[in-house]
Design a protein around this motif. Structure first.
Motif, PDB file in Angstrom:
ATOM      1  N   GLY A 155       0.816  -1.211   0.000  1.00  0.00           N
ATOM      2  CA  GLY A 155       0.000   0.000   0.000  1.00  0.00           C
ATOM      3  C   GLY A 155       0.846   1.256   0.000  1.00  0.00           C
ATOM      4  O   GLY A 155       1.899   1.314  -0.618  1.00  0.00           O
ATOM      5  N   ASP A 156       0.357   2.287   0.714  1.00  0.00           N
ATOM      6  CA  ASP A 156       1.047   3.576   0.842  1.00  0.00           C
ATOM      7  C   ASP A 156       1.239   4.283  -0.497  1.00  0.00           C
ATOM      8  O   ASP A 156       2.213   5.021  -0.700  1.00  0.00           O
ATOM      9  CB  ASP A 156       2.404   3.412   1.540  1.00  0.00           C
ATOM     10  CG  ASP A 156       2.256   3.199   3.038  1.00  0.00           C
ATOM     11  OD1 ASP A 156       1.162   3.480   3.566  1.00  0.00           O
ATOM     12  OD2 ASP A 156       3.221   2.755   3.679  1.00  0.00           O
ATOM     13  N   GLU A 157       0.295   4.074  -1.415  1.00  0.00           N
ATOM     14  CA  GLU A 157       0.390   4.741  -2.714  1.00  0.00           C
ATOM     15  C   GLU A 157       0.397   6.261  -2.542  1.00  0.00           C
ATOM     16  O   GLU A 157      -0.381   6.809  -1.786  1.00  0.00           O
ATOM     17  CB  GLU A 157      -0.795   4.335  -3.600  1.00  0.00           C
ATOM     18  CG  GLU A 157      -0.844   2.863  -3.943  1.00  0.00           C
ATOM     19  CD  GLU A 157      -1.600   2.023  -2.926  1.00  0.00           C
ATOM     20  OE1 GLU A 157      -1.916   0.854  -3.233  1.00  0.00           O
ATOM     21  OE2 GLU A 157      -1.881   2.545  -1.820  1.00  0.00           O
ATOM     22  N   GLY A 158       1.277   6.921  -3.277  1.00  0.00           N
ATOM     23  CA  GLY A 158       1.385   8.370  -3.212  1.00  0.00           C
ATOM     24  C   GLY A 158       2.305   8.881  -2.122  1.00  0.00           C
ATOM     25  O   GLY A 158       2.537  10.082  -2.013  1.00  0.00           O
ATOM     26  N   SER A 159       2.844   7.985  -1.319  1.00  0.00           N
ATOM     27  CA  SER A 159       3.719   8.371  -0.204  1.00  0.00           C
ATOM     28  C   SER A 159       5.144   8.623  -0.679  1.00  0.00           C
ATOM     29  O   SER A 159       5.498   8.379  -1.840  1.00  0.00           O
ATOM     30  CB  SER A 159       3.739   7.255   0.841  1.00  0.00           C
ATOM     31  OG  SER A 159       4.415   6.110   0.321  1.00  0.00           O
ATOM     32  N   GLY A 160       5.988   9.069   0.257  1.00  0.00           N
ATOM     33  CA  GLY A 160       7.396   9.248  -0.061  1.00  0.00           C
ATOM     34  C   GLY A 160       8.058   7.940  -0.441  1.00  0.00           C
ATOM     35  O   GLY A 160       8.877   7.889  -1.368  1.00  0.00           O
ATOM     36  N   TYR A 161       7.701   6.871   0.265  1.00  0.00           N
ATOM     37  CA  TYR A 161       8.266   5.558  -0.063  1.00  0.00           C
ATOM     38  C   TYR A 161       7.834   5.125  -1.460  1.00  0.00           C
ATOM     39  O   TYR A 161       8.649   4.633  -2.253  1.00  0.00           O
ATOM     40  CB  TYR A 161       7.825   4.523   0.970  1.00  0.00           C
ATOM     41  CG  TYR A 161       8.390   3.144   0.712  1.00  0.00           C
ATOM     42  CD1 TYR A 161       9.621   2.764   1.242  1.00  0.00           C
ATOM     43  CD2 TYR A 161       7.705   2.217  -0.074  1.00  0.00           C
ATOM     44  CE1 TYR A 161      10.151   1.507   0.995  1.00  0.00           C
ATOM     45  CE2 TYR A 161       8.232   0.961  -0.328  1.00  0.00           C
ATOM     46  CZ  TYR A 161       9.448   0.613   0.212  1.00  0.00           C
ATOM     47  OH  TYR A 161       9.968  -0.632  -0.047  1.00  0.00           O
ATOM     48  N   TRP A 162       6.544   5.306  -1.754  1.00  0.00           N
ATOM     49  CA  TRP A 162       6.019   4.939  -3.074  1.00  0.00           C
ATOM     50  C   TRP A 162       6.721   5.742  -4.167  1.00  0.00           C
ATOM     51  O   TRP A 162       7.084   5.200  -5.218  1.00  0.00           O
ATOM     52  CB  TRP A 162       4.512   5.189  -3.105  1.00  0.00           C
ATOM     53  CG  TRP A 162       3.830   4.811  -4.383  1.00  0.00           C
ATOM     54  CD1 TRP A 162       3.288   3.610  -4.714  1.00  0.00           C
ATOM     55  CD2 TRP A 162       3.615   5.671  -5.514  1.00  0.00           C
ATOM     56  NE1 TRP A 162       2.740   3.661  -5.974  1.00  0.00           N
ATOM     57  CE2 TRP A 162       2.929   4.916  -6.489  1.00  0.00           C
ATOM     58  CE3 TRP A 162       3.924   6.998  -5.795  1.00  0.00           C
ATOM     59  CZ2 TRP A 162       2.555   5.450  -7.716  1.00  0.00           C
ATOM     60  CZ3 TRP A 162       3.559   7.530  -7.020  1.00  0.00           C
ATOM     61  CH2 TRP A 162       2.884   6.761  -7.965  1.00  0.00           C
ATOM     62  N   LEU A 163       6.933   7.044  -3.922  1.00  0.00           N
ATOM     63  CA  LEU A 163       7.659   7.869  -4.886  1.00  0.00           C
ATOM     64  C   LEU A 163       9.069   7.320  -5.107  1.00  0.00           C
ATOM     65  O   LEU A 163       9.552   7.248  -6.243  1.00  0.00           O
ATOM     66  CB  LEU A 163       7.744   9.315  -4.397  1.00  0.00           C
ATOM     67  CG  LEU A 163       6.457  10.144  -4.438  1.00  0.00           C
ATOM     68  CD1 LEU A 163       6.659  11.458  -3.698  1.00  0.00           C
ATOM     69  CD2 LEU A 163       6.021  10.408  -5.872  1.00  0.00           C
ATOM     70  N   GLY A 164       9.728   6.935  -4.005  1.00  0.00           N
ATOM     71  CA  GLY A 164      11.066   6.366  -4.124  1.00  0.00           C
ATOM     72  C   GLY A 164      11.073   5.093  -4.946  1.00  0.00           C
ATOM     73  O   GLY A 164      11.972   4.871  -5.774  1.00  0.00           O
ATOM     74  N   GLN A 165      10.071   4.245  -4.725  1.00  0.00           N
ATOM     75  CA  GLN A 165       9.947   3.021  -5.527  1.00  0.00           C
ATOM     76  C   GLN A 165       9.816   3.353  -7.010  1.00  0.00           C
ATOM     77  O   GLN A 165      10.456   2.721  -7.862  1.00  0.00           O
ATOM     78  CB  GLN A 165       8.717   2.226  -5.089  1.00  0.00           C
ATOM     79  CG  GLN A 165       8.897   1.387  -3.849  1.00  0.00           C
ATOM     80  CD  GLN A 165       7.663   0.543  -3.587  1.00  0.00           C
ATOM     81  OE1 GLN A 165       6.536   1.031  -3.680  1.00  0.00           O
ATOM     82  NE2 GLN A 165       7.859  -0.712  -3.263  1.00  0.00           N
ATOM     83  N   GLU A 166       8.961   4.326  -7.312  1.00  0.00           N
ATOM     84  CA  GLU A 166       8.733   4.691  -8.707  1.00  0.00           C
ATOM     85  C   GLU A 166       9.993   5.275  -9.340  1.00  0.00           C
ATOM     86  O   GLU A 166      10.265   5.051 -10.528  1.00  0.00           O
ATOM     87  CB  GLU A 166       7.573   5.687  -8.804  1.00  0.00           C
ATOM     88  CG  GLU A 166       6.221   5.102  -8.430  1.00  0.00           C
ATOM     89  CD  GLU A 166       5.847   3.922  -9.300  1.00  0.00           C
ATOM     90  OE1 GLU A 166       5.849   4.076 -10.544  1.00  0.00           O
ATOM     91  OE2 GLU A 166       5.573   2.839  -8.743  1.00  0.00           O
ATOM     92  N   VAL A 167      10.764   6.018  -8.566  1.00  0.00           N
ATOM     93  CA  VAL A 167      12.021   6.573  -9.068  1.00  0.00           C
ATOM     94  C   VAL A 167      12.977   5.445  -9.442  1.00  0.00           C
ATOM     95  O   VAL A 167      13.569   5.434 -10.531  1.00  0.00           O
ATOM     96  CB  VAL A 167      12.663   7.503  -8.016  1.00  0.00           C
ATOM     97  CG1 VAL A 167      14.112   7.823  -8.389  1.00  0.00           C
ATOM     98  CG2 VAL A 167      11.856   8.785  -7.881  1.00  0.00           C
ATOM     99  N   VAL A 168      13.133   4.486  -8.539  1.00  0.00           N
ATOM    100  CA  VAL A 168      14.053   3.373  -8.797  1.00  0.00           C
ATOM    101  C   VAL A 168      13.559   2.528  -9.971  1.00  0.00           C
ATOM    102  O   VAL A 168      14.351   2.110 -10.830  1.00  0.00           O
ATOM    103  CB  VAL A 168      14.227   2.519  -7.524  1.00  0.00           C
ATOM    104  CG1 VAL A 168      15.009   1.246  -7.825  1.00  0.00           C
ATOM    105  CG2 VAL A 168      14.946   3.327  -6.445  1.00  0.00           C
ATOM    106  N   ARG A 169      12.251   2.290 -10.028  1.00  0.00           N
ATOM    107  CA  ARG A 169      11.694   1.537 -11.165  1.00  0.00           C
ATOM    108  C   ARG A 169      11.989   2.261 -12.483  1.00  0.00           C
ATOM    109  O   ARG A 169      12.325   1.627 -13.493  1.00  0.00           O
ATOM    110  CB  ARG A 169      10.184   1.368 -10.998  1.00  0.00           C
ATOM    111  CG  ARG A 169       9.765   0.376  -9.943  1.00  0.00           C
ATOM    112  CD  ARG A 169       8.281   0.063 -10.079  1.00  0.00           C
ATOM    113  NE  ARG A 169       7.839  -0.829  -9.024  1.00  0.00           N
ATOM    114  CZ  ARG A 169       7.062  -0.480  -8.010  1.00  0.00           C
ATOM    115  NH1 ARG A 169       6.623   0.763  -7.918  1.00  0.00           N
ATOM    116  NH2 ARG A 169       6.699  -1.356  -7.095  1.00  0.00           N
TER     117      ARG A 169
END
Length: 315
Positions: A155-169
């Motif tokens: 979960g946590d969509e839209g969060s800082g962690y989610w943003l970090g995941q999207e950056v790495v992806r």
């Protein structure tokens, strides 16, 4: 006898502690430590962090022998169920047992829920937090409801962690030839001191890796948006949409009927990325014209102090 309020705000990244004069509301002592979410670091580590903070509080209060803690609020991340609450209560009690602190009224609750009660001053309202994680709470004047905050694994969509995941992806896709070029690569490589994508993959599985470190990668998105990076813009647009879905869901849970209503927003993911805030505001305003979106201007512990002060005033 001097009366004190003790507030501990334990998030995923940081744990803030303040000792406040009960009558004036002035902060007389403050200290911070690393994050204390037991779901992320374990019961033993969370207990140790609280023990360290409480030991410092005890040392401070020794200067005032004729005093007591009237109300203590432990607003801690990781309280997502009755089982979690029982675990966190045990953590707090075990930490307190290592001290001589005497507390008249002890409040232990989810950090976001406590912040909601502080920021709304006990009135109807909603709070969306997009920090390391993402969660929303709403209060209709009688009951509190929650949406999101189910953790980084699912979960946590839209969060800082989610943003970090999207950056790495995005970097992996770029290096593979599956995605668009992005300047996010340079920002991440420089931050980690690495040279290529294989080192990035290795970093994700190092023992020293933390969720907070990945969330930091999300902070690079806003600057890349300023430089018109297409990938960063797409990530921001999707984050805003996910947060709007979160806010919409929590408003539906209290059967919001399109009357004047405040929706407070906090957390770096939404406060420090103007594009996310802009798109989020547009989507919510389109659905709910009478909802006023307000960015929180203070640190969460400020609102927790207000929540604790009201509890003291009601004694």
């Amino acid at each position: 006898m001097k009366q004190w309020l003790l507030i501990i705000d334990g998030g995923a990244t940081k744990t803030a502690c303040a000792v406040v004069h009960a009558e004036s509301g002035d902060i007389e002592y403050s200290i911070s430590a690393k994050g204390s979410n037991y779901q992320a670091i374990g019961v033993e580590s969370a207990t140790a962090i609280l023990q360290e903070l409480l030991a410092n509080v005890e040392t401070f209060l020794q200067k005032y022998p004729n005093s007591q803690i009237a109300v203590a609020t432990f607003a801690l991340a990781g309280i997502d169920s009755p089982k979690d609450h029982a675990i966190v209560v045990a953590i707090v009690q075990n930490a307190l047992q290592t001290t001589q602190l005497q507390i008249d009224t002890l409040i232990i609750e989810n950090d976001a829920e406590a912040t909601l009660l502080g920021v709304t001053a006990g009135q109807a309202g909603a709070l969306l937090i997009a920090g390391t994680g993402a969660i929303a709470y709403a209060f209709d004047g009688q009951r509190i409801v929650r949406v999101g905050g189910w953790g980084h694994r699912a979960g946590d969509e839209g969060s800082g962690y989610w943003l970090g995941q999207e950056v790495v992806r995005a970097i992996f896709k770029m290096e593979d030839g599956r995605g668009k070029p992005t300047i996010l690569k340079e920002a991440v490589y420089q931050s980690l001191g690495i040279q290529d994508v294989t080192e990035l993959a290795e970093w994700l599985f190092r023992p020293s890796y933390t969720n907070a470190q990945l969330a930091k990668m999300g902070s690079f998105v806003a600057k890349a948006v300023e430089q018109k990076d297409a990938c960063a813009i797409e990530i921001s647009q999707q984050a805003a949409h996910e947060l709007a879905i979160l806010a919409n869901a929590v408003l539906k849970k209290i059967n919001y009927q399109n009357t004047p209503f405040n929706l407070y927003c906090n957390g770096g993911a939404i406060k420090h990325n103007p594009l996310i805030l802009k798109i989020f505001t547009e989507e919510i305003t389109f659905m709910y014209p009478q909802v006023d979106i307000i960015l929180c201007q203070h640190q969460p512990i400020t609102y927790l102090i207000e929540r604790t002060k009201r509890a003291y005033d009601c004694l």
